[in-house]
Scaffold this motif. Sequence first.
Motif, PDB file in Angstrom:
ATOM      1  N   MET A   1     -21.466 -18.505  35.207  1.00  0.00           N
ATOM      2  CA  MET A   1     -22.623 -18.499  36.047  1.00  0.00           C
ATOM      3  C   MET A   1     -23.848 -18.753  35.176  1.00  0.00           C
ATOM      4  SD  MET A   1     -24.245 -15.186  38.003  1.00  0.00           S
ATOM      5  CE  MET A   1     -24.614 -14.227  36.573  1.00  0.00           C
ATOM      6  N   LYS A   2     -24.784 -19.506  35.699  1.00  0.00           N
ATOM      7  CA  LYS A   2     -26.069 -19.724  35.025  1.00  0.00           C
ATOM      8  C   LYS A   2     -27.080 -18.802  35.702  1.00  0.00           C
ATOM      9  CE  LYS A   2     -27.383 -22.938  32.593  1.00  0.00           C
ATOM     10  NZ  LYS A   2     -27.525 -23.117  31.160  1.00  0.00           N
ATOM     11  N   ALA A   3     -27.654 -17.864  34.943  1.00  0.00           N
ATOM     12  CA  ALA A   3     -28.636 -16.920  35.473  1.00  0.00           C
ATOM     13  C   ALA A   3     -30.044 -17.429  35.180  1.00  0.00           C
ATOM     14  CB  ALA A   3     -28.425 -15.547  34.842  1.00  0.00           C
ATOM     15  N   TYR A   4     -30.962 -17.130  36.071  1.00  0.00           N
ATOM     16  CA  TYR A   4     -32.357 -17.567  35.971  1.00  0.00           C
ATOM     17  C   TYR A   4     -33.282 -16.374  36.203  1.00  0.00           C
ATOM     18  CZ  TYR A   4     -36.748 -19.788  37.469  1.00  0.00           C
ATOM     19  OH  TYR A   4     -38.060 -20.157  37.603  1.00  0.00           O
ATOM     20  N   ARG A   5     -34.314 -16.280  35.373  1.00  0.00           N
ATOM     21  CA  ARG A   5     -35.361 -15.263  35.553  1.00  0.00           C
ATOM     22  C   ARG A   5     -36.711 -15.925  35.342  1.00  0.00           C
ATOM     23  NH1 ARG A   5     -34.609 -10.642  31.350  1.00  0.00           N
ATOM     24  NH2 ARG A   5     -36.239  -9.652  32.556  1.00  0.00           N
ATOM     25  N   PHE A   6     -37.722 -15.424  36.031  1.00  0.00           N
ATOM     26  CA  PHE A   6     -39.096 -15.870  35.796  1.00  0.00           C
ATOM     27  C   PHE A   6     -39.893 -14.647  35.369  1.00  0.00           C
ATOM     28  CE2 PHE A   6     -43.424 -17.180  37.067  1.00  0.00           C
ATOM     29  CZ  PHE A   6     -43.509 -18.340  36.302  1.00  0.00           C
ATOM     30  N   LEU A   7     -40.271 -14.629  34.107  1.00  0.00           N
ATOM     31  CA  LEU A   7     -40.993 -13.490  33.528  1.00  0.00           C
ATOM     32  C   LEU A   7     -42.491 -13.692  33.728  1.00  0.00           C
ATOM     33  CD1 LEU A   7     -39.022 -13.391  30.159  1.00  0.00           C
ATOM     34  CD2 LEU A   7     -38.534 -12.104  32.252  1.00  0.00           C
ATOM     35  N   THR A   8     -43.197 -12.640  34.140  1.00  0.00           N
ATOM     36  CA  THR A   8     -44.645 -12.722  34.322  1.00  0.00           C
ATOM     37  C   THR A   8     -45.306 -11.469  33.773  1.00  0.00           C
ATOM     38  OG1 THR A   8     -44.593 -11.698  36.505  1.00  0.00           O
ATOM     39  CG2 THR A   8     -44.420 -14.099  36.431  1.00  0.00           C
ATOM     40  N   ALA A   9     -46.560 -11.616  33.389  1.00  0.00           N
ATOM     41  CA  ALA A   9     -47.376 -10.484  32.938  1.00  0.00           C
ATOM     42  C   ALA A   9     -48.777 -10.992  32.658  1.00  0.00           C
ATOM     43  CB  ALA A   9     -46.789  -9.837  31.686  1.00  0.00           C
ATOM     44  N   ASP A  10     -49.701 -10.053  32.447  1.00  0.00           N
ATOM     45  CA  ASP A  10     -51.040 -10.437  32.006  1.00  0.00           C
ATOM     46  C   ASP A  10     -50.933 -11.133  30.655  1.00  0.00           C
ATOM     47  OD1 ASP A  10     -52.037  -9.200  34.250  1.00  0.00           O
ATOM     48  OD2 ASP A  10     -52.809  -7.442  33.198  1.00  0.00           O
ATOM     49  N   ASP A  11     -51.916 -11.962  30.340  1.00  0.00           N
ATOM     50  CA  ASP A  11     -51.922 -12.716  29.081  1.00  0.00           C
ATOM     51  C   ASP A  11     -52.312 -11.783  27.934  1.00  0.00           C
ATOM     52  OD1 ASP A  11     -51.910 -14.665  27.151  1.00  0.00           O
ATOM     53  OD2 ASP A  11     -53.725 -15.667  27.842  1.00  0.00           O
ATOM     54  N   THR A  12     -51.338 -10.982  27.505  1.00  0.00           N
ATOM     55  CA  THR A  12     -51.513 -10.061  26.378  1.00  0.00           C
ATOM     56  C   THR A  12     -50.274 -10.168  25.492  1.00  0.00           C
ATOM     57  OG1 THR A  12     -50.421  -8.195  27.444  1.00  0.00           O
ATOM     58  CG2 THR A  12     -52.798  -8.435  27.847  1.00  0.00           C
ATOM     59  N   SER A  13     -50.279  -9.433  24.416  1.00  0.00           N
ATOM     60  CA  SER A  13     -49.100  -9.443  23.545  1.00  0.00           C
ATOM     61  C   SER A  13     -47.882  -8.870  24.263  1.00  0.00           C
ATOM     62  CB  SER A  13     -49.374  -8.675  22.248  1.00  0.00           C
ATOM     63  OG  SER A  13     -49.626  -7.320  22.521  1.00  0.00           O
ATOM     64  N   ALA A  14     -48.092  -8.053  25.298  1.00  0.00           N
ATOM     65  CA  ALA A  14     -46.966  -7.488  26.052  1.00  0.00           C
ATOM     66  C   ALA A  14     -46.131  -8.598  26.681  1.00  0.00           C
ATOM     67  CB  ALA A  14     -47.461  -6.519  27.118  1.00  0.00           C
ATOM     68  N   PHE A  15     -46.784  -9.662  27.149  1.00  0.00           N
ATOM     69  CA  PHE A  15     -46.040 -10.790  27.714  1.00  0.00           C
ATOM     70  C   PHE A  15     -45.185 -11.452  26.635  1.00  0.00           C
ATOM     71  CE2 PHE A  15     -45.724 -15.382  28.467  1.00  0.00           C
ATOM     72  CZ  PHE A  15     -44.939 -15.357  29.605  1.00  0.00           C
ATOM     73  N   CYS A  16     -45.757 -11.661  25.473  1.00  0.00           N
ATOM     74  CA  CYS A  16     -45.007 -12.268  24.363  1.00  0.00           C
ATOM     75  C   CYS A  16     -43.814 -11.399  23.982  1.00  0.00           C
ATOM     76  CB  CYS A  16     -45.918 -12.489  23.158  1.00  0.00           C
ATOM     77  SG  CYS A  16     -47.224 -13.688  23.464  1.00  0.00           S
ATOM     78  N   HIS A  17     -43.998 -10.090  23.976  1.00  0.00           N
ATOM     79  CA  HIS A  17     -42.888  -9.184  23.670  1.00  0.00           C
ATOM     80  C   HIS A  17     -41.806  -9.255  24.741  1.00  0.00           C
ATOM     81  CE1 HIS A  17     -44.339  -7.196  20.049  1.00  0.00           C
ATOM     82  NE2 HIS A  17     -45.540  -7.224  20.596  1.00  0.00           N
ATOM     83  N   LYS A  18     -42.204  -9.397  26.013  1.00  0.00           N
ATOM     84  CA  LYS A  18     -41.234  -9.501  27.103  1.00  0.00           C
ATOM     85  C   LYS A  18     -40.369 -10.752  26.923  1.00  0.00           C
ATOM     86  CE  LYS A  18     -42.463  -8.476  31.380  1.00  0.00           C
ATOM     87  NZ  LYS A  18     -42.983  -8.550  32.786  1.00  0.00           N
ATOM     88  N   VAL A  19     -41.005 -11.874  26.595  1.00  0.00           N
ATOM     89  CA  VAL A  19     -40.259 -13.123  26.376  1.00  0.00           C
ATOM     90  C   VAL A  19     -39.401 -13.007  25.120  1.00  0.00           C
ATOM     91  CG1 VAL A  19     -40.453 -15.600  25.925  1.00  0.00           C
ATOM     92  CG2 VAL A  19     -41.960 -14.514  27.615  1.00  0.00           C
ATOM     93  N   THR A  20     -39.940 -12.442  24.055  1.00  0.00           N
ATOM     94  CA  THR A  20     -39.185 -12.274  22.812  1.00  0.00           C
ATOM     95  C   THR A  20     -37.961 -11.404  23.031  1.00  0.00           C
ATOM     96  OG1 THR A  20     -41.176 -12.579  21.492  1.00  0.00           O
ATOM     97  CG2 THR A  20     -39.325 -11.478  20.420  1.00  0.00           C
ATOM     98  N   GLU A  21     -38.102 -10.335  23.804  1.00  0.00           N
ATOM     99  CA  GLU A  21     -36.959  -9.474  24.102  1.00  0.00           C
ATOM    100  C   GLU A  21     -35.880 -10.253  24.841  1.00  0.00           C
ATOM    101  OE1 GLU A  21     -35.856  -5.224  26.208  1.00  0.00           O
ATOM    102  OE2 GLU A  21     -37.679  -6.259  26.831  1.00  0.00           O
ATOM    103  N   ALA A  22     -36.273 -11.047  25.830  1.00  0.00           N
ATOM    104  CA  ALA A  22     -35.296 -11.852  26.567  1.00  0.00           C
ATOM    105  C   ALA A  22     -34.586 -12.829  25.631  1.00  0.00           C
ATOM    106  CB  ALA A  22     -35.978 -12.605  27.707  1.00  0.00           C
ATOM    107  N   LEU A  23     -35.331 -13.477  24.740  1.00  0.00           N
ATOM    108  CA  LEU A  23     -34.719 -14.411  23.785  1.00  0.00           C
ATOM    109  C   LEU A  23     -33.738 -13.685  22.871  1.00  0.00           C
ATOM    110  CD1 LEU A  23     -37.848 -16.549  22.820  1.00  0.00           C
ATOM    111  CD2 LEU A  23     -35.976 -17.197  24.357  1.00  0.00           C
ATOM    112  N   SER A  24     -34.076 -12.472  22.462  1.00  0.00           N
ATOM    113  CA  SER A  24     -33.190 -11.717  21.565  1.00  0.00           C
ATOM    114  C   SER A  24     -31.907 -11.286  22.270  1.00  0.00           C
ATOM    115  CB  SER A  24     -33.914 -10.502  20.987  1.00  0.00           C
ATOM    116  OG  SER A  24     -34.074  -9.496  21.957  1.00  0.00           O
ATOM    117  N   LYS A  25     -31.923 -11.281  23.608  1.00  0.00           N
ATOM    118  CA  LYS A  25     -30.736 -10.926  24.391  1.00  0.00           C
ATOM    119  C   LYS A  25     -29.958 -12.154  24.860  1.00  0.00           C
ATOM    120  CE  LYS A  25     -32.455  -6.490  26.002  1.00  0.00           C
ATOM    121  NZ  LYS A  25     -32.791  -5.677  27.189  1.00  0.00           N
ATOM    122  N   GLY A  26     -30.290 -13.321  24.291  1.00  0.00           N
ATOM    123  CA  GLY A  26     -29.521 -14.517  24.577  1.00  0.00           C
ATOM    124  C   GLY A  26     -30.079 -15.417  25.663  1.00  0.00           C
TER     125      GLY A  26
END
Length: 67
Positions: A1-26
């Motif tokens: 299965m191909k899974a899809y997510r759309f991550l959103t947040a205010d333009d702060t470092s928290a958004f970058c951390h959210k994307v980085t966490e997702a990348l670290s989980k594959g």
Amino acid sequence: MKAYRFLTADDTSAFCHKVTEALSKGWELYGDPTYAHDATTGVMRCGQAVVKDAEGDYSPEIKLGAL
């Protein structure tokens, strides 16, 4: 299965951390990031789509963040 997510947040470092966490989980980036001004709060909002190949079949009960 191909899974899809759309991550959103205010333009702060928290958004970058959210994307980085997702990348670290594959998860992998899918397309370009998006930015929009939220007139209600007066801040910029960011969005980034990510995809991941996962085992099993799709079900609406899947918690995508847990993949």
